[in-house]
Design a protein around this motif. Sequence first.
Motif, PDB file in Angstrom:
ATOM      1  N   ARG A  45      -6.408  -1.097   0.048  1.00 33.53           N
ATOM      2  CA  ARG A  45      -4.979  -1.061   0.358  1.00 33.53           C
ATOM      3  C   ARG A  45      -4.286   0.055  -0.420  1.00 33.53           C
ATOM      4  O   ARG A  45      -3.445   0.776   0.118  1.00 33.53           O
ATOM      5  CB  ARG A  45      -4.354  -2.422   0.036  1.00 33.53           C
ATOM      6  CG  ARG A  45      -2.867  -2.512   0.344  1.00 33.53           C
ATOM      7  CD  ARG A  45      -2.387  -3.943   0.335  1.00 33.53           C
ATOM      8  NE  ARG A  45      -0.971  -4.038   0.639  1.00 33.53           N
ATOM      9  CZ  ARG A  45      -0.386  -5.087   1.193  1.00 33.53           C
ATOM     10  NH1 ARG A  45      -1.110  -6.153   1.504  1.00 33.53           N
ATOM     11  NH2 ARG A  45       0.911  -5.097   1.432  1.00 33.53           N
TER      12      ARG A  45
ATOM     13  N   LEU B  49      -7.039  -3.474   7.358  1.00 28.51           N
ATOM     14  CA  LEU B  49      -7.849  -2.743   6.385  1.00 28.51           C
ATOM     15  C   LEU B  49      -9.337  -2.919   6.683  1.00 28.51           C
ATOM     16  O   LEU B  49      -9.770  -4.031   7.008  1.00 28.51           O
ATOM     17  CB  LEU B  49      -7.567  -3.248   4.971  1.00 28.51           C
ATOM     18  CG  LEU B  49      -6.214  -2.891   4.377  1.00 28.51           C
ATOM     19  CD1 LEU B  49      -5.985  -3.678   3.102  1.00 28.51           C
ATOM     20  CD2 LEU B  49      -6.118  -1.398   4.112  1.00 28.51           C
TER      21      LEU B  49
ATOM     22  N   LEU C 198       2.192  -0.760   2.067  1.00 26.93           N
ATOM     23  CA  LEU C 198       0.833  -0.873   1.536  1.00 26.93           C
ATOM     24  C   LEU C 198       0.812  -0.842   0.012  1.00 26.93           C
ATOM     25  O   LEU C 198      -0.109  -1.398  -0.608  1.00 26.93           O
ATOM     26  CB  LEU C 198      -0.030   0.262   2.087  1.00 26.93           C
ATOM     27  CG  LEU C 198      -0.446   0.131   3.554  1.00 26.93           C
ATOM     28  CD1 LEU C 198      -0.947   1.471   4.087  1.00 26.93           C
ATOM     29  CD2 LEU C 198      -1.511  -0.941   3.724  1.00 26.93           C
TER      30      LEU C 198
ATOM     31  N   ARG D  22     -10.586  -5.358  -0.896  1.00 25.28           N
ATOM     32  CA  ARG D  22      -9.371  -5.226  -0.093  1.00 25.28           C
ATOM     33  C   ARG D  22      -8.237  -4.549  -0.874  1.00 25.28           C
ATOM     34  O   ARG D  22      -7.524  -3.705  -0.326  1.00 25.28           O
ATOM     35  CB  ARG D  22      -8.927  -6.611   0.390  1.00 25.28           C
ATOM     36  CG  ARG D  22      -7.789  -6.579   1.394  1.00 25.28           C
ATOM     37  CD  ARG D  22      -7.561  -7.955   1.989  1.00 25.28           C
ATOM     38  NE  ARG D  22      -6.448  -7.942   2.911  1.00 25.28           N
ATOM     39  CZ  ARG D  22      -6.531  -7.567   4.178  1.00 25.28           C
ATOM     40  NH1 ARG D  22      -7.694  -7.161   4.670  1.00 25.28           N
ATOM     41  NH2 ARG D  22      -5.465  -7.584   4.951  1.00 25.28           N
TER      42      ARG D  22
END
Length: 265
Positions: free
Chosen positions: A227, A216, A205, A223
């Motif tokens: 992450r 996710l 990740l 995003r």
Amino acid sequence: MSRIPELDAKALARHCAAALAAHPTGGRFAALAVGPTDPTADVARTVAPSSATEHDVNSIFMIVLDRRTGLPAGVGQVVRGGGRALDDGPERIGRDLSAVVEAHGLHDGGTIWDLATLSVLPDYRNDRSAVTVSALLYRSLLRAGQRAGVRHLVALLDQRAHDELTLLGFPFVPMAGAEPAGGVHAVYAPFAAVEAAIAAQGRRLRRLTGPFAGHLPARGLRRLPARRFAARLSDQVATGRDLDEHILLPGLERRRYRGLRSPSA
């Protein structure tokens, strides 16, 4: 079978205050893993009642207490011997218990834990402290399982719990290869592989691109920070950084744990 209490608000507060006084740690939150006869277990039973009371005597309860409020922030329960996951799981997924035992080597005599409950309480789910409470619960599970010598982890998970644990890095596989049934995932993981798998998920990740387990809960511009956030959580749970000093395992002391009555694992 243990008595299943219904603590009122005052009794609940007294139990929490006694637990915090008996098990001092620094910081806002303290995480405890206690046995079924510990009075603090009544806190978990009250705020997250279990439908499988027949397994209560074989349970370890994980509780995150908030020193600021004097109340529980998160609770968990594991059941030695397989609990509902092995009692109800095979029929739910259309497999014989013998097929599940054979598929995952459960006949090797190693300790089996059923992950029955792991929950941040509602007042903390939308709070900034939710991450800390979640991390303490996950890390308490790892620490307690390591102390107890757990070899096999099984669970019946709803979709949300399955998604959260997969993204964290738990190396669950479908029990005996079966598909989810009725929105419930019957899953298995070798316990010894869990911590390393979570650490590996954190490394995946941390990269800007590349595959990782799970999905996710964010899209578009959100995003990347999501992450990074997931990577930090996996890394913290795997290493215990800023967590282990707040975790105590009175229910896993050798004399107390040997005293639990349980079926053969």
